[in-house]
Scaffold this motif. Structure first.
Motif, PDB file in Angstrom:
ATOM      1  N   LEU A  70       3.420   5.891  -2.834  1.00  0.00           N
ATOM      2  CA  LEU A  70       4.607   6.527  -3.407  1.00  0.00           C
ATOM      3  C   LEU A  70       4.601   6.864  -4.891  1.00  0.00           C
ATOM      4  CD1 LEU A  70       7.495   7.636  -3.176  1.00  0.00           C
ATOM      5  CD2 LEU A  70       8.405   5.393  -2.963  1.00  0.00           C
ATOM      6  N   LEU A  71       4.041   5.434  -5.762  1.00  0.00           N
ATOM      7  CA  LEU A  71       4.250   5.648  -7.177  1.00  0.00           C
ATOM      8  C   LEU A  71       3.233   6.682  -7.686  1.00  0.00           C
ATOM      9  CD1 LEU A  71       4.750   1.907  -7.822  1.00  0.00           C
ATOM     10  CD2 LEU A  71       6.616   3.448  -8.141  1.00  0.00           C
ATOM     11  N   GLU A  72       1.852   6.728  -6.982  1.00  0.00           N
ATOM     12  CA  GLU A  72       1.030   7.394  -7.256  1.00  0.00           C
ATOM     13  C   GLU A  72       1.352   8.781  -7.253  1.00  0.00           C
ATOM     14  OE1 GLU A  72      -2.199   7.061  -8.657  1.00  0.00           O
ATOM     15  OE2 GLU A  72      -2.172   4.849  -8.578  1.00  0.00           O
ATOM     16  N   ASP A  73       2.145   9.253  -6.122  1.00  0.00           N
ATOM     17  CA  ASP A  73       2.466  10.530  -5.640  1.00  0.00           C
ATOM     18  C   ASP A  73       3.601  10.963  -6.687  1.00  0.00           C
ATOM     19  OD1 ASP A  73       0.753  10.692  -3.973  1.00  0.00           O
ATOM     20  OD2 ASP A  73       1.782  10.380  -2.149  1.00  0.00           O
ATOM     21  N   SER A  74       4.504  10.026  -7.168  1.00  0.00           N
ATOM     22  CA  SER A  74       5.328  10.324  -8.103  1.00  0.00           C
ATOM     23  C   SER A  74       5.250  10.464  -9.534  1.00  0.00           C
ATOM     24  CB  SER A  74       6.515   9.511  -7.681  1.00  0.00           C
ATOM     25  OG  SER A  74       6.432   8.117  -8.003  1.00  0.00           O
ATOM     26  N   GLY A  75       3.950  10.044  -9.811  1.00  0.00           N
ATOM     27  CA  GLY A  75       3.484   9.915 -11.180  1.00  0.00           C
ATOM     28  C   GLY A  75       4.073   8.469 -11.897  1.00  0.00           C
ATOM     29  N   PHE A  76       4.223   7.481 -11.298  1.00  0.00           N
ATOM     30  CA  PHE A  76       4.773   6.353 -11.976  1.00  0.00           C
ATOM     31  C   PHE A  76       3.785   4.878 -11.518  1.00  0.00           C
ATOM     32  CE2 PHE A  76       8.694   9.023 -11.867  1.00  0.00           C
ATOM     33  CZ  PHE A  76       8.482   9.120 -12.880  1.00  0.00           C
ATOM     34  N   PRO A  77       2.547   5.051 -11.621  1.00  0.00           N
ATOM     35  CA  PRO A  77       1.740   4.061 -11.045  1.00  0.00           C
ATOM     36  C   PRO A  77       2.042   2.657 -11.952  1.00  0.00           C
ATOM     37  CG  PRO A  77       0.389   5.603 -12.048  1.00  0.00           C
ATOM     38  CD  PRO A  77       1.656   6.177 -11.860  1.00  0.00           C
ATOM     39  N   GLU A 121       0.896  -1.252  -0.027  1.00  0.00           N
ATOM     40  CA  GLU A 121      -0.048   0.177   0.105  1.00  0.00           C
ATOM     41  C   GLU A 121       1.061   1.178  -0.055  1.00  0.00           C
ATOM     42  OE1 GLU A 121      -0.250  -2.388   2.338  1.00  0.00           O
ATOM     43  OE2 GLU A 121      -2.250  -3.429   1.795  1.00  0.00           O
ATOM     44  N   GLU A 122       2.053   1.112   0.784  1.00  0.00           N
ATOM     45  CA  GLU A 122       2.888   2.244   0.781  1.00  0.00           C
ATOM     46  C   GLU A 122       3.635   2.846  -0.584  1.00  0.00           C
ATOM     47  OE1 GLU A 122       3.669   2.112   5.740  1.00  0.00           O
ATOM     48  OE2 GLU A 122       4.902   1.230   4.306  1.00  0.00           O
TER      49      GLU A 122
END
Length: 445
Positions: A261-268, A256-257
């Protein structure tokens, strides 16, 4: 792509927070730790799973010399206002790391230990000037600060500092020791283990053996050194390892973390590859990602969105132990390594309390080292291959991910090949000697 500031290579909690670095909130650990009420808490995890950052977080939270409200504002622990009132910046804290206490010779490592102690004394130099502390203690404190103390001074230094801090503040002391086992690991590599053990077990042991000035201690490292060696006499002692469910969420990143992080950095979309390469560690019953790897790869993606996963984590601190195992003539684990490299599992006994001087004396210890240092991970009963049954007192192990598989393929397998070549050469020379002796006997007849 969203631009965020990653805490690349930063293991200081204050720096992470004041630099506006991306931080995955692990402050709930503080409440769980305080709920345990043990005097000595040993936390063992592999390298690169956030132990030092956690210890730094604890130091910032408890240290009576600081005002840490801004650092913890908005984090989980700040929601418990009563706990924060009772504990935040309310206790004297002695925080040290032994990660640099190493050397090819005992004298080198011992000199670095004296430097660590001297640095502590400089940090707490007010103790030498306090009108509350004992004059004789101040004399010893001065020797430690100037690195002129003898062996007895060094061995009793932490006890002395807790006594002086208790006298100065009128409160018991919280002690935080990071990477406590590094001096012994290096001593095992370079054959001065007994000399270093004699120093370390008194240096640390005096702190938690009936110490009236101790509030509690938190100690972190990679391995649990056998209780008979380091933790003898430790009252109210508990050890927490990767096998335990308690604290299983607080070291490393959960899925989940990582997803957040990937969502927040733009790389989901990077999650599947990151999962294959950096997930797979089993702490308690939780599957955990290596945070060092995840942060490194997200950083690489921010620089080049097409970046492929790489090997960021090679635990060089334990490579020497593993190589010594492989070179032992009476240990043959080639078949098990081949099973692991092909994606299979092995079932072996694990020892969670080791001493570095016996770490490479049995096959059981080899698998224990590989498991406890992150090269192998546990398979839960529900994930066993069809037909396999869990044997009593054994763990089923596998390689956790593609990154560690590459370590085995590139490094460990090469060591086995070197060993086989060396054995072949020895056999060749033995046969050559037999032939020579035979010809000499024929000529003699």
């Amino acid at each position: 792509m969203n631009r965020i500031s990653l805490p690349y290579g930063i293991d200081n909690f204050e720096t992470v927070r004041t630099s506006n670095c991306y931080y995955i909130d692990k402050t709930g650990f503080i409440k769980e730790l305080l709920g345990e009420a043990f005097s000595v808490n040993l936390l063992t995890r592999p390298r690169r799973f956030g132990k030092t950052l956690t210890m730094s977080m604890l130091a910032e939270f408890f240290d009576i010399r600081k005002d840490s409200r801004a650092l913890f504002d908005g984090l989980e622990i700040s929601e418990d206002q009563e706990l924060c009132r009772q504990w935040m910046n309310q206790y004297p804290v002695l925080f040290l790391t032994l990660k640099d206490v190493e050397g090819n010779r005992f004298e080198d490592a011992y000199g670095l230990l004296k430097f660590v102690i001297s640095s502590l004394c400089i940090e707490h130099s007010y103790l030498g000037e306090s009108d509350k502390t004992d004059e004789d203690d101040k004399i010893c404190f001065s020797r430690l600060k100037s690195r002129t103390g003898d062996v007895t001074d060094v061995q009793s230094s932490l006890f002395l500092l807790t006594r002086m801090m208790n006298t100065h503040y009128g409160k018991k002391v919280i002690i935080l020791v990071d990477e406590y086992d590094v001096p012994l690991a290096k001593a095992g590599d370079y054959n001065y283990y007994e000399e270093m053990l004699n120093i370390v077990k008194r240096f640390l042991g005096m702190v938690w053996k009936s110490n009236p000035y101790l509030q509690f201690a938190v100690v972190s490292g990679c391995l649990r050194i056998a209780k008979e060696s380091i933790f003898t006499g430790a009252n109210n002692f508990i050890s927490n390892s990767i096998s335990d469910t308690h604290y299983q969420n607080y070291f490393g990143f959960t899925e989940e973390e990582v997803r957040m992080l990937l969502e927040d950095s733009g790389f989901p979309e990077a999650l599947p590859k990151i999962k294959r390469w950096y997930d797979g560690y089993r702490f308690g019953e939780k599957e955990i990602y290596c945070p060092w790897d995840v942060i490194n790869h997200v950083r690489a993606l921010m620089q080049n969105p097409g970046a492929e996963p790489e090997n960021y984590w090679i635990d060089t601190s334990h490579n020497n132990i593993i190589r010594r195992f492989i070179e032992l003539p009476d240990i043959n684990v080639n078949d098990k390594f081949e099973i692991l490299l092909s994606g299979g599992v092995i079932q072996v006994r694990i020892r969670e309390d080791l001493t570095y001087d016996i770490a490479d004396t049995s096959e059981e210890n080899l698998w224990s080292i590989l498991y406890l240092t992150g090269y192998l991970t546990q398979v839960l009963p529900e994930d066993l291959p069809d037909g396999m049954k869990m044997e009593r007192d054994k763990k089923v192990l596998r390689i956790p991910n593609e990154e560690i598989k590459s370590v085995f393929s590139d490094t460990v397998k090469a060591w086995f090949e070197d060993k086989i070549e060396a054995e072949d050469r020895r056999e060749f020379f033995r046969e050559g000697m037999h032939d020579t002796v035979g010809r000499e006997r024929v000529r003699a007849v």
